[in-house]
Design a protein around this motif. Structure first.
Motif, PDB file in Angstrom:
ATOM      1  N   VAL A  44       0.834  -1.200   0.000  1.00 57.97           N
ATOM      2  CA  VAL A  44       0.000   0.000   0.000  1.00 57.97           C
ATOM      3  C   VAL A  44       0.865   1.246   0.000  1.00 57.97           C
ATOM      4  O   VAL A  44       0.588   2.214  -0.733  1.00 57.97           O
ATOM      5  CB  VAL A  44      -0.949  -0.001   1.222  1.00 57.97           C
ATOM      6  N   PHE A  45       1.924   1.242   0.791  1.00 55.63           N
ATOM      7  CA  PHE A  45       2.773   2.435   0.866  1.00 55.63           C
ATOM      8  C   PHE A  45       3.359   2.784  -0.496  1.00 55.63           C
ATOM      9  O   PHE A  45       3.372   3.955  -0.899  1.00 55.63           O
ATOM     10  CB  PHE A  45       3.900   2.226   1.872  1.00 55.63           C
ATOM     11  N   PHE A  46       3.832   1.813  -1.234  1.00 55.13           N
ATOM     12  CA  PHE A  46       4.561   2.082  -2.477  1.00 55.13           C
ATOM     13  C   PHE A  46       3.686   2.087  -3.733  1.00 55.13           C
ATOM     14  O   PHE A  46       4.104   2.601  -4.766  1.00 55.13           O
ATOM     15  CB  PHE A  46       5.692   1.061  -2.657  1.00 55.13           C
ATOM     16  N   PHE A  47       2.462   1.551  -3.658  1.00 53.70           N
ATOM     17  CA  PHE A  47       1.714   1.381  -4.903  1.00 53.70           C
ATOM     18  C   PHE A  47       0.262   1.880  -4.882  1.00 53.70           C
ATOM     19  O   PHE A  47      -0.385   1.867  -5.929  1.00 53.70           O
ATOM     20  CB  PHE A  47       1.711  -0.094  -5.311  1.00 53.70           C
ATOM     21  N   VAL A  48      -0.265   2.294  -3.748  1.00 54.14           N
ATOM     22  CA  VAL A  48      -1.670   2.702  -3.685  1.00 54.14           C
ATOM     23  C   VAL A  48      -1.750   4.203  -3.398  1.00 54.14           C
ATOM     24  O   VAL A  48      -1.416   4.638  -2.293  1.00 54.14           O
ATOM     25  CB  VAL A  48      -2.440   1.922  -2.600  1.00 54.14           C
ATOM     26  N   PRO A  49      -2.205   5.017  -4.356  1.00 54.28           N
ATOM     27  CA  PRO A  49      -2.322   6.460  -4.132  1.00 54.28           C
ATOM     28  C   PRO A  49      -3.601   6.819  -3.388  1.00 54.28           C
ATOM     29  O   PRO A  49      -4.541   6.030  -3.320  1.00 54.28           O
ATOM     30  CB  PRO A  49      -2.329   7.031  -5.553  1.00 54.28           C
ATOM     31  N   GLU A  50      -3.633   8.035  -2.854  1.00 51.98           N
ATOM     32  CA  GLU A  50      -4.817   8.527  -2.172  1.00 51.98           C
ATOM     33  C   GLU A  50      -5.802   9.107  -3.190  1.00 51.98           C
ATOM     34  O   GLU A  50      -5.412   9.868  -4.074  1.00 51.98           O
ATOM     35  CB  GLU A  50      -4.433   9.611  -1.157  1.00 51.98           C
ATOM     36  N   THR A  51      -7.093   8.755  -3.056  1.00 55.62           N
ATOM     37  CA  THR A  51      -8.109   9.233  -3.991  1.00 55.62           C
ATOM     38  C   THR A  51      -9.249   9.961  -3.280  1.00 55.62           C
ATOM     39  O   THR A  51     -10.255  10.287  -3.902  1.00 55.62           O
ATOM     40  CB  THR A  51      -8.691   8.051  -4.793  1.00 55.62           C
ATOM     41  N   LYS A  52      -9.089  10.235  -2.005  1.00 55.53           N
ATOM     42  CA  LYS A  52     -10.152  10.880  -1.221  1.00 55.53           C
ATOM     43  C   LYS A  52     -10.509  12.249  -1.795  1.00 55.53           C
ATOM     44  O   LYS A  52      -9.639  13.069  -2.092  1.00 55.53           O
ATOM     45  CB  LYS A  52      -9.695  11.053   0.226  1.00 55.53           C
ATOM     46  N   GLY A  53     -11.802  12.499  -1.968  1.00 58.97           N
ATOM     47  CA  GLY A  53     -12.286  13.817  -2.349  1.00 58.97           C
ATOM     48  C   GLY A  53     -12.098  14.202  -3.798  1.00 58.97           C
ATOM     49  O   GLY A  53     -12.347  15.356  -4.162  1.00 58.97           O
ATOM     50  N   LEU A  54     -11.673  13.282  -4.660  1.00 58.79           N
ATOM     51  CA  LEU A  54     -11.436  13.593  -6.065  1.00 58.79           C
ATOM     52  C   LEU A  54     -12.613  13.132  -6.919  1.00 58.79           C
ATOM     53  O   LEU A  54     -13.241  12.111  -6.633  1.00 58.79           O
ATOM     54  CB  LEU A  54     -10.155  12.916  -6.563  1.00 58.79           C
ATOM     55  N   GLN A  55     -12.889  13.876  -7.987  1.00 57.81           N
ATOM     56  CA  GLN A  55     -13.820  13.376  -8.982  1.00 57.81           C
ATOM     57  C   GLN A  55     -13.199  12.166  -9.667  1.00 57.81           C
ATOM     58  O   GLN A  55     -11.978  12.029  -9.746  1.00 57.81           O
ATOM     59  CB  GLN A  55     -14.122  14.459 -10.016  1.00 57.81           C
ATOM     60  N   LEU A  56     -14.054  11.273 -10.158  1.00 63.51           N
ATOM     61  CA  LEU A  56     -13.536  10.060 -10.798  1.00 63.51           C
ATOM     62  C   LEU A  56     -12.650  10.399 -11.984  1.00 63.51           C
ATOM     63  O   LEU A  56     -11.652   9.720 -12.248  1.00 63.51           O
ATOM     64  CB  LEU A  56     -14.702   9.166 -11.232  1.00 63.51           C
ATOM     65  N   GLU A  57     -12.987  11.461 -12.724  1.00 56.22           N
ATOM     66  CA  GLU A  57     -12.156  11.861 -13.859  1.00 56.22           C
ATOM     67  C   GLU A  57     -10.804  12.387 -13.386  1.00 56.22           C
ATOM     68  O   GLU A  57      -9.780  12.190 -14.042  1.00 56.22           O
ATOM     69  CB  GLU A  57     -12.876  12.933 -14.683  1.00 56.22           C
ATOM     70  N   ASP A  58     -10.763  13.035 -12.212  1.00 56.65           N
ATOM     71  CA  ASP A  58      -9.499  13.529 -11.669  1.00 56.65           C
ATOM     72  C   ASP A  58      -8.595  12.389 -11.217  1.00 56.65           C
ATOM     73  O   ASP A  58      -7.367  12.481 -11.312  1.00 56.65           O
ATOM     74  CB  ASP A  58      -9.767  14.477 -10.490  1.00 56.65           C
ATOM     75  N   VAL A  59      -9.204  11.315 -10.709  1.00 50.11           N
ATOM     76  CA  VAL A  59      -8.408  10.142 -10.322  1.00 50.11           C
ATOM     77  C   VAL A  59      -7.657   9.603 -11.535  1.00 50.11           C
ATOM     78  O   VAL A  59      -6.472   9.237 -11.452  1.00 50.11           O
ATOM     79  CB  VAL A  59      -9.305   9.051  -9.714  1.00 50.11           C
ATOM     80  N   ASN A  60      -8.331   9.566 -12.673  1.00 49.03           N
ATOM     81  CA  ASN A  60      -7.695   9.093 -13.901  1.00 49.03           C
ATOM     82  C   ASN A  60      -6.520   9.986 -14.290  1.00 49.03           C
ATOM     83  O   ASN A  60      -5.450   9.513 -14.685  1.00 49.03           O
ATOM     84  CB  ASN A  60      -8.719   9.047 -15.031  1.00 49.03           C
ATOM     85  N   ILE A  61      -6.695  11.296 -14.155  1.00 51.24           N
ATOM     86  CA  ILE A  61      -5.618  12.234 -14.486  1.00 51.24           C
ATOM     87  C   ILE A  61      -4.424  12.012 -13.558  1.00 51.24           C
ATOM     88  O   ILE A  61      -3.271  12.009 -14.007  1.00 51.24           O
ATOM     89  CB  ILE A  61      -6.125  13.688 -14.375  1.00 51.24           C
ATOM     90  N   MET A  62      -4.680  11.831 -12.278  1.00 52.51           N
ATOM     91  CA  MET A  62      -3.598  11.636 -11.323  1.00 52.51           C
ATOM     92  C   MET A  62      -2.767  10.407 -11.678  1.00 52.51           C
ATOM     93  O   MET A  62      -1.531  10.435 -11.637  1.00 52.51           O
ATOM     94  CB  MET A  62      -4.163  11.488  -9.908  1.00 52.51           C
ATOM     95  N   TRP A  63      -3.441   9.322 -12.051  1.00 54.04           N
ATOM     96  CA  TRP A  63      -2.714   8.121 -12.451  1.00 54.04           C
ATOM     97  C   TRP A  63      -1.865   8.383 -13.694  1.00 54.04           C
ATOM     98  O   TRP A  63      -0.706   7.964 -13.767  1.00 54.04           O
ATOM     99  CB  TRP A  63      -3.696   6.983 -12.719  1.00 54.04           C
ATOM    100  N   GLU A  64      -2.435   9.058 -14.669  1.00 55.29           N
ATOM    101  CA  GLU A  64      -1.712   9.280 -15.926  1.00 55.29           C
ATOM    102  C   GLU A  64      -0.522  10.208 -15.740  1.00 55.29           C
ATOM    103  O   GLU A  64       0.460  10.127 -16.491  1.00 55.29           O
ATOM    104  CB  GLU A  64      -2.669   9.836 -16.982  1.00 55.29           C
ATOM    105  N   GLU A  65      -0.573  11.075 -14.763  1.00 50.91           N
ATOM    106  CA  GLU A  65       0.557  11.961 -14.490  1.00 50.91           C
ATOM    107  C   GLU A  65       1.672  11.261 -13.731  1.00 50.91           C
ATOM    108  O   GLU A  65       2.730  11.844 -13.503  1.00 50.91           O
ATOM    109  CB  GLU A  65       0.086  13.195 -13.717  1.00 50.91           C
ATOM    110  N   GLY A  66       1.458  10.025 -13.341  1.00 50.43           N
ATOM    111  CA  GLY A  66       2.510   9.243 -12.694  1.00 50.43           C
ATOM    112  C   GLY A  66       2.861   9.715 -11.297  1.00 50.43           C
ATOM    113  O   GLY A  66       4.021   9.605 -10.869  1.00 50.43           O
ATOM    114  N   VAL A  67       1.876  10.213 -10.545  1.00 51.84           N
ATOM    115  CA  VAL A  67       2.121  10.703  -9.193  1.00 51.84           C
ATOM    116  C   VAL A  67       2.554   9.547  -8.293  1.00 51.84           C
ATOM    117  O   VAL A  67       1.948   8.473  -8.305  1.00 51.84           O
ATOM    118  CB  VAL A  67       0.847  11.364  -8.628  1.00 51.84           C
TER     119      VAL A  67
END
Length: 575
Positions: free
Chosen positions: A514-537
């Motif tokens: 979880v520490f190394f591979f699971v990002p936080e998605t609290k409070g984000l729109q579903l479309e924003d979650v996709n953007i965060m993944w694509e930006e490689g955060v």
């Protein structure tokens, strides 16, 4: 919340000169330009960006009391979890009922009926195999016919399986076939229920609402245990047919509930039903259909749908793409839902009767009710912590706490419960310690790892591959559930309480994963979650990620995708 202002998305870098424009009564909307279809298939989904001079149009938050009807709607969708929990709670008692053993068991050398470990494991755990089959083969019905109709179809399949089971008289393989068919229906429900909840619930309540699916599972387990306790005194098929027959009532309620909940706005936009999508969003967020925030939300979904439509129909091979981080998300979903089973929660339920016997409580039905109460009551805490502290932090603390509980439970069981051997009296103090830590473990599990993996997987995938990605996560969950349910009697027979150390190792691995591979998605729109993944955060920096619509000139995208800190600072810094 900021007052509503006009919103305009900027064109993507290196995009073609064509763009899609849409207008409404409030503003003119410009969707992001789309890459050529071939580029999209081999590169990534377009990422919508906001013009620097514009402000994001947010759906205003209302007082908590305003969302009561929304919570009720989500509970109605989550009722599929209750049906699953009822099955889990009752089948464990069925295999201990005398009439069930007489009908579906074998005769030993003394002529007494019994259920072998293999047959018991098959009758109980084959349901999970059916779930895995259903989630993969039929999970996409929600994309074709809609989430609500898909859930109705899945419930009908489940009922067909229940009919076969309840009609069984003395052929164990008939009951076995019924379990598979019912499992297929439940596999579809396990995909579509969290999916629909995540798509209709307000983003600031999404974690709690998706967690209701797990809440209903625990409620179903508890009431199923109570049903077994109430029928155990009978000496005929009432012992198990009453529990099975109640499923018809639960399924009827599920079908009826689907007539009153809104359809997914993302599905409606995909089918071109824009006005219905507006009504769905307005109903879920307690705003008017003509509210500018409703219109803006629909436009965001339209932009994502148009972008994904331009990429063509998604196939299974698209799940292996790495440039848009879909493959990474698939692996994460498989791992997190698999680790949910490998935490060892079912180990406690299996060994609970043994520990309670050591302190004088010999009725296994009472044991399951005690654990069921702890499990159900604790899940209410999850509804608060998942959106208060976030998915990632809850999973980390949950894994750490469960590791401690498992160490104590296994160590006391190995060294102190039966100091003179199992054929001698047990140490009552050791049994009491193990009961306390069993309940603490279940509390930690129910508040973190039980509901949150369903939340994460429902949020992580882009729309075009969401059903397939969630299906693979469900397969992982159900197959590990099958393996643990089937093999635990054999493993515990060989290594006894040392089995707890196996799960302890899995929990330690879960923490680091979880520490190394699971990002936080609290409070984000579903479309924003996709953007965060694509930006490689980087996951351990994901708490600091800001959606494009809220960024200022000083925001550094690259800083969140790179980290030169030493390992110990990563581990003990911000989670």
């Amino acid at each position: 919340m900021a007052n509503i202002q006009g919103r305009q998305f900027s064109e993507l870098t290196n995009s073609s000169t064509n763009s899609i424009s849409m207008e409404n009564s409030a503003d003119a909307y410009i969707a992001p330009s789309l890459k050529d279809e071939g580029d999209l298939k081999n590169d990534e989904y377009p990422i919508e960006q906001c013009d620097e001079s514009s402000s994001q149009i947010e759906i205003p938050k209302k007082p908590a009391s305003a969302y009561l009807s929304v919570c009720i709607m989500c509970l109605m969708v989550a009722f599929g979890g209750f049906i699953n929990g009822w099955d889990i709670g009752t089948i464990g008692g069925f295999v201990a009922q005398t009439d069930f053993i007489k009908r579906f068991g074998s005769l030993n050398s003394d002529g007494e009926p019994y259920l072998s470990k293999v047959r018991t494991g098959l009758l109980v755990a084959i349901f999970n195999v059916g779930c895995a089959i259903g989630s993969v083969t039929l999970g996409r019905v929600g994309d074709v016919y809609g989430r609500r109709l898909g859930l109705i179809m899945a419930t009908v399949i489940f009922v067909a399986g229940v009919v076969i089971q309840i009609a069984s008289t003395d052929k164990w393989y008939q009951y076995f076939i019924g379990r598979i068919i019912a499992g297929i229906g439940m596999g579809v429900i396990a995909v579509l229920s969290p999916m629909l909840i995540s798509e209709v619930s307000p983003k600031h309540l999404r974690g709690a609402m998706v967690s209701c699916f797990q809440l209903m599972i625990t409620f179903g387990i508890f009431l199923g245990n109570c049903c077994n306790y109430g029928t155990k005194t009978y000496d005929n098929s009432i012992q198990w047919r009453v529990g099975l027959g109640m499923q018809f009532a639960w399924c009827l309620f599920m079908v009826g509930a689907m007539l009153f909940v809104p359809e997914s706005p993302r599905f409606l936009v995909e089918k071109g039903k824009i006005e219905e999508a507006k009504r769905s969003i307005a109903r879920s967020n307690k705003v008017s259909v003509d509210d500018p925030s409703t219109i803006a939300e629909v436009e965001i979904v339209q932009a994502a749908v148009e972008a994904e439509r331009a990429a063509g129909q998604a196939g299974w091979k698209e799940l292996f793409q790495t440039s848009n981080k879909v493959f990474q998300r698939v692996i994460m979903g498989i791992a997190v839902l698999g680790l949910q089973q490998l935490t060892g929660a079912n180990y406690f339920f299996y060994y609970g009767a043994t520990v309670f016997n050591a302190v004088g409580l010999e009725d296994s039905f009472q044991t399951t009710i005690i654990f069921g109460v702890v499990n159900f009551a604790s899940t209410f805490v999850a509804l608060y912590v998942v959106d208060k502290f976030g998915r990632r932090r809850c999973l980390l603390w949950g894994a750490a706490a469960m590791t401690c509980c498992m160490v104590v439970f296994a160590t006391v069981g190995v060294t102190s419960l039966y100091p003179n051997g199992k054929d001698q009296a047990s140490e009552k103090w050791a049994g009491n310690v193990m009961i306390v830590f069993s309940c603490l473990f279940i509390f930690c599990f129910a508040t973190t790892w039980a509901p949150i993996p369903f939340v994460i997987i429902s949020e992580s995938f882009p729309l075009r591959v969401k059903a397939k990605g969630m299906a693979l996560g469900t397969v992982s969950n159900q197959m590990w559930n099958f393996c643990i349910g089937f093999f635990t009697p054999f493993i515990t027979g060989a290594i006894d309480f040392y089995y707890g150390y196996v799960f302890m190792g899995c929990l330690v691995f879960a923490y680091f994963y979880v520490f190394f591979f699971v990002p936080e998605t609290k409070g984000l729109q579903l479309e924003d979650v996709n953007i965060m993944w694509e930006e490689g955060v980087l996951p351990w920096k994901s708490n600091s990620w800001v959606p494009p619509s809220k960024r200022d000139d000083d925001y550094d995208v690259d800083a969140l995708a790179n980290d030169d800190q030493p390992m110990f600072k990563k581990m003990f810094g911000s989670k």
